[in-house]
Structures are given as structure tokens and as C-alpha cells.
Scaffold this active site. Sequence first.
Site, PDB file in Angstrom:
ATOM      1  N   SER A 165     -71.945  41.274 -27.223  1.00  0.00           N
ATOM      2  CA  SER A 165     -71.406  41.311 -28.588  1.00  0.00           C
ATOM      3  C   SER A 165     -70.036  40.634 -28.629  1.00  0.00           C
ATOM      4  CB  SER A 165     -71.339  42.764 -29.073  1.00  0.00           C
ATOM      5  OG  SER A 165     -70.987  42.821 -30.437  1.00  0.00           O
ATOM      6  N   ASP A 269     -81.162  41.227 -35.441  1.00  0.00           N
ATOM      7  CA  ASP A 269     -79.701  41.231 -35.450  1.00  0.00           C
ATOM      8  C   ASP A 269     -79.225  40.258 -36.529  1.00  0.00           C
ATOM      9  OD1 ASP A 269     -76.984  40.997 -34.968  1.00  0.00           O
ATOM     10  OD2 ASP A 269     -77.184  40.356 -32.883  1.00  0.00           O
ATOM     11  N   HIS A 299     -78.763  44.598 -33.090  1.00  0.00           N
ATOM     12  CA  HIS A 299     -77.534  44.279 -32.373  1.00  0.00           C
ATOM     13  C   HIS A 299     -77.196  45.413 -31.399  1.00  0.00           C
ATOM     14  CE1 HIS A 299     -73.970  41.836 -31.804  1.00  0.00           C
ATOM     15  NE2 HIS A 299     -73.302  42.967 -31.662  1.00  0.00           N
TER      16      HIS A 299
END
Length: 322
Positions: A165, A269, A299
Site C-alpha cells: 500500500s 481495489d 485493498h
Amino acid sequence: MSNPIDPTVDPYGYLGMARNPDGSVTRIVEIFPTTPACSNPSDSNPVLTKDIPVNESNKTWVRIFLPRKAFDSDPAVKLPVIFYYHGGGLILLSADSTMFHEFCSKVAIEIPAVIVSTEYRLAPEHLLPAAYDDCMEALQWIKPTSDEWLTKYADFSKCYLMGSSAGGTIAYHIGLRAVRDDLNPVKIIGLILHQPFFGGVKRTQSELRLVNDKVLPPCVTDIMWELALPTGVDRDHEYCNPMVGIKSDVLEQIKDLGWKILITGFDGDPLIDRQIELAKVLKEKGLRVIDEFSEGGFHGYGIRDFSEANKLFGVLKNFITS
């Protein structure tokens, strides 16, 4: 761990924060557990861990993960090194957050590899490029270190920069910086961008399609970038949008060095289109890019539940050992 707050209704509450009238934020509660390091060989953990200060004035440090099998075996067979950067939108979490501690432990075992996870300063208390600066400093800190775990078990000729991320965003930016620095004996040979966190002013199709996503909707990423970016800039700043200010000369250096780049993502995502776009541009520049984009997911898929991460661990192992 599930968060009962709907992020599309109360994004600040979902992040464990409250917005103050003056624009600052108050962290209401730490909603993510942490795990202490354990370097005791008599402990039953399959991975040994320890924390080492990097910059005490900035309160930055690294957590080293060493597979017990390496500790108990012939140190002449050294392991590749993964410099890991945790996620959290640049405003949350830590290198000792349980989800990242367990993830790094699993990666250390599956590859196997020595993992060096960096604790960096968070926004909004420390705006970008503070996090990027901290992680670059930690990478340079490795050069003169005499820590036995690193000198004895780490193969510095096989180093990777990896992040999940926002950590993937950091790995990308550190890669752009590192290619121009003398990091000897550290030799970087690849980047691993695991669901990297990028943004931009104009919504992508995946952001529009998943505008009401319950994990990381665009309204939450907007807040994260608003809190993290330097004062007075928008999401089309190069710290956020990799399509802005592309440094062709730096990418050419990466190409000449033969770095491999792995980019992973899921179509569940909202950030998937930005990840695909980056992979496409890097390929067009002639870089060695392996993209692993899959259906479903969300995500952070695989970080919290390893039953969902077996494919990822296989991809990582193939990427590093090939």
C-alpha cells in the site's frame, strides 16, 4: 480485525481520527494492535526479531526479521535482503503493527530472506517527504552497520525494496532516489510494489466503480493524501501521482542496472487502475516489469489473512529466486 465504522459515512472515524476546527487532527484511538520484537533464541517463534534505532531524534528505527533456520544453520549461506515499508496511507500504523509484523515474518520464512522493516514518521505531524527521507536514511544506515544479524546472515548483493500500500509508494520513491546514490555494499536488484498507494486529482474508472468500497473508498484516500502531502499542493504532486514529473533519466538508470519490478493488485481495489497504468508506463520505458493483477480481492488483501496470501507468497518467491 473489522472496523464497524462505515468509511463512506465517517471517513475520519474510520481512520481513528477526529478533524479539529483549525484543520488539525486528533488521533482518537489506536485501533491496530502491535507486537514486540523477540530476539531470544529459546523462544518458539520460527522468526527472530529485534529493533535497532536509526535516528533517535526522529524516533525512527528498523525491525529485523531473521528466520530461525538461518540462525541455527551455517551462516556461510547468506539470505537475500528485503527492505520493507509498511502501509497505512502515510498517516497510520507502524513497523510493529501486528499485521505487518506477522506478514514480514511469513515472508521471511517463505522466501527465505532477511527482512529489514523501517519505522518512519507519519503525517500529518510530519508531512511528505518526511517518510521518504526517513526510509532513505534507514537504507543508508545499513552501510556502516556492524549488527551481527546483518553482517553474518544478509547477502547485500541481493537486495529488494518492498512495500505494501503506502509502503509500495515509498518503495517506488526510494528506488528513484537510491539508483543515484552509492549504497555499497547494498546492491538493489529489484522493487516489489504490493498494491501500491497512488493518487491523482482526476478519478480513475476503478475509483468511480468502487466509490462506495467498504475497505478503502476514494473519500478515505483523499483524506490520507490531504493529510500527508506538503502544504499547498494537490494530488497531482509527484509524491502522490507517479504519472507527474516522470524522470526518464532515472528510469533509464534503473533499466541499465537491470532491476526487476513486481507490481501486484486486485480489481476489487479502487487503486487498481493506477497500479496498472504505472506498470504499463514502466514497460513502455523498457524496464523489466512483472505485473500480477487478479480478479476479486480488495485493498490489503492477504495482509491480514494468510489463507488469502498463498499465491502472493509464491509470486514473491519466484520473483526473488528466479
